[in-house]
Design an enzyme around this catalytic site. Structure first.
Site, PDB file in Angstrom:
ATOM      1  CG  ASP A  56     101.338  53.265 -84.986  1.00 42.07           C
ATOM      2  OD1 ASP A  56     102.422  53.465 -85.546  1.00 42.07           O
ATOM      3  OD2 ASP A  56     100.581  52.325 -85.283  1.00 42.07           O
TER       4      ASP A  56
ATOM      5  N   GLY B   5     108.886  37.580 -82.856  1.00 42.73           N
ATOM      6  CA  GLY B   5     108.564  36.321 -82.186  1.00 42.73           C
ATOM      7  C   GLY B   5     109.475  36.088 -80.989  1.00 42.73           C
TER       8      GLY B   5
ATOM      9  CG  HIS C 120     101.121  50.266 -88.391  1.00 41.59           C
ATOM     10  ND1 HIS C 120     101.694  50.990 -87.376  1.00 41.59           N
ATOM     11  CD2 HIS C 120     102.078  49.390 -88.804  1.00 41.59           C
ATOM     12  CE1 HIS C 120     102.932  50.572 -87.174  1.00 41.59           C
ATOM     13  NE2 HIS C 120     103.199  49.604 -88.044  1.00 41.59           N
TER      14      HIS C 120
END
Ligand SMILES: NC(=O)c1ccc[n+]([C@@H]2O[C@H](COP(=O)([O-])OP(=O)(O)OC[C@H]3O[C@@H](n4cnc5c(N)ncnc54)[C@H](O)[C@@H]3O)[C@@H](O)[C@H]2O)c1
Ligand SMILES: O=C(O)C[C@H](O)C(=O)O
Length: 330
Positions: free
Chosen positions: A161, A19, A189
């Site tokens: 990725d 964040g 993922h």
């Protein structure tokens, strides 16, 4: 999406590491472009609201011309009310020795209620990116709780990725990331993901021909990309944050502004059954974006090695889905 009216961007986990790396870039215009004002809606758990308020003070102090306002919430229904872009980051990160799937019971429970809140009040053009792990399955959980939102609005982040794979390939071939096209991440993922070079090009030449070393691709490239998250945790003592925030920016920017002609990227999207991935699963695919919609790149040849790797990662996604059902999360 309106251009002159502020776009509502909800960020969950606003007081966390990602964040903190993400919000300033959203507010500066890097997410939606230099002509689009944004109103930030920050969602945190009650005990982290004060920290989110501190971040909001810093955002104010940047005097970003595009930042139309900041609201802070500890209630998902309020945070997603009228939202156009939802970045679902808030979730526990893994620590050394854990696999991302281990987070399912800790984090899975967050995404059902958030999906329901999106269903209840988000804007009709809402686009959702799930970053919190296990990202693919969390996106699937959220979509299950949002029957009125088109399923293709729920996506999971595998752009990190993809970017990792670009960087590894560029370093190995002494090229630049901009020379590389048509690289793809398939599946989950997680460590089972398949970073695929079979269609990739470097300055127009087949990447596999430039690399000319099958063993490097199999034994170094693929595991380095797939296990990069763990390597970052090992080195930093905390999971990736700035690179994850960067990938979130890239994902939404591409979703809204499109992929360049002739190239594609990777994103976790709801499968339409392409490439033998069961319909409905949120899996990474090579995707293009145009008109604000992702499209799975069609009709690619999948060789035996690729088939095996894609199937293995998809099998893990199926297992995660079954685990979610067993936990009663959907
Ligand atoms: N998909 C990816 O490529 C990728 C990359 C990096 C990290 N991640 C994942 O992103 C997540 C966040 O990572 P981080 O490093 O920012 O973690 P962090 O612990 O620094 O921050 C997480 C924040 O989420 C908040 N939170 C927890 N539950 C919440 C809820 N129900 N609603 C709103 N906020 C909530 C916490 O209070 C905390 O402030 C982790 O799950 C991590 O594994 C994903
Ligand atoms: O690996 C993790 O747990 C964090 C994140 O998903 C990453 O890929 O860096």
């Amino acid at each position: 999406m309106p251009v002159s009216q502020p776009v509502n961007v909800t960020v969950t986990g606003a007081a966390g590491q990602i964040g903190y790396a993400l919000l300033f870039r959203v507010a500066s215009g890097q997410l939606l472009g230099p002509d689009t004002p944004v109103r930030l809606r920050l969602l945190e758990v009650p005990q982290a609201v004060k920290a989110a308020e501190g971040t909001a003070m810093e955002l104010d102090d940047c005097a970003f011309p595009l930042l139309a306002g900041i609201d802070i919430h500890d209630d998902a229904t309020a945070a997603f009310d009228g939202t156009n872009v939802a970045l679902l980051v808030g979730a526990r990160p893994r620590t050394a020795g854990m696999e991302r799937g281990d987070l399912l019971s800790a984090n899975g429970g967050i995404f059902g209620p958030q999906g329901a809140a999106i269903n209840a009040g988000a804007a009709s053009d809402v686009r959702v990116l799930v970053v919190g792990n296990p990202a693919n399955t969390n996106a699937w959980i959220a979509a299950q709780h949002a029957p009125d939102v088109p399923a293709d609005r729920f996506t999971a982040m595998t752009r990190l990725d993809h970017n990792r794979a670009l960087a590894q390939l560029a370093a190995r071939t002494r090229s630049t990331v901009s020379d590389i096209q048509r690289l793809a991440i398939w599946g989950n993922h997680s460590a089972t993901q398949y970073p695929d070079l079979t269609h990739a090009t470097i300055s127009g030449r087949p990447a596999l021909e430039v690399v000319d070393d099958e063993a490097w691709v199999r034994d170094t490239f693929i595991p380095t990309v797939a296990k990069r998250g763990a390597a970052i945790i090992e080195a930093r003592g905390a999971s990736s944050a700035a690179s994850a925030a960067n990938a979130a920016i890239d994902h939404v920017h591409t979703w809204v502004h499109g992929t360049p002609e002739g190239d594609w990227t990777s994103a976790g999207v709801v499968s339409d059954g392409s490439y033998g991935v069961p319909e409905g699963l949120v899996s990474s695919f090579p995707v293009t974006s145009s008109g604000g919609e992702w499209r799975i790149v069609p009709d690619l040849d999948v060789d035996d090695f690729s088939r095996e790797r894609i199937d293995a990662s998809v099998a893990e996604l199926v297992e995660e889905r079954e685990a979610v059902r067993a936990l009663g999360l959907v």
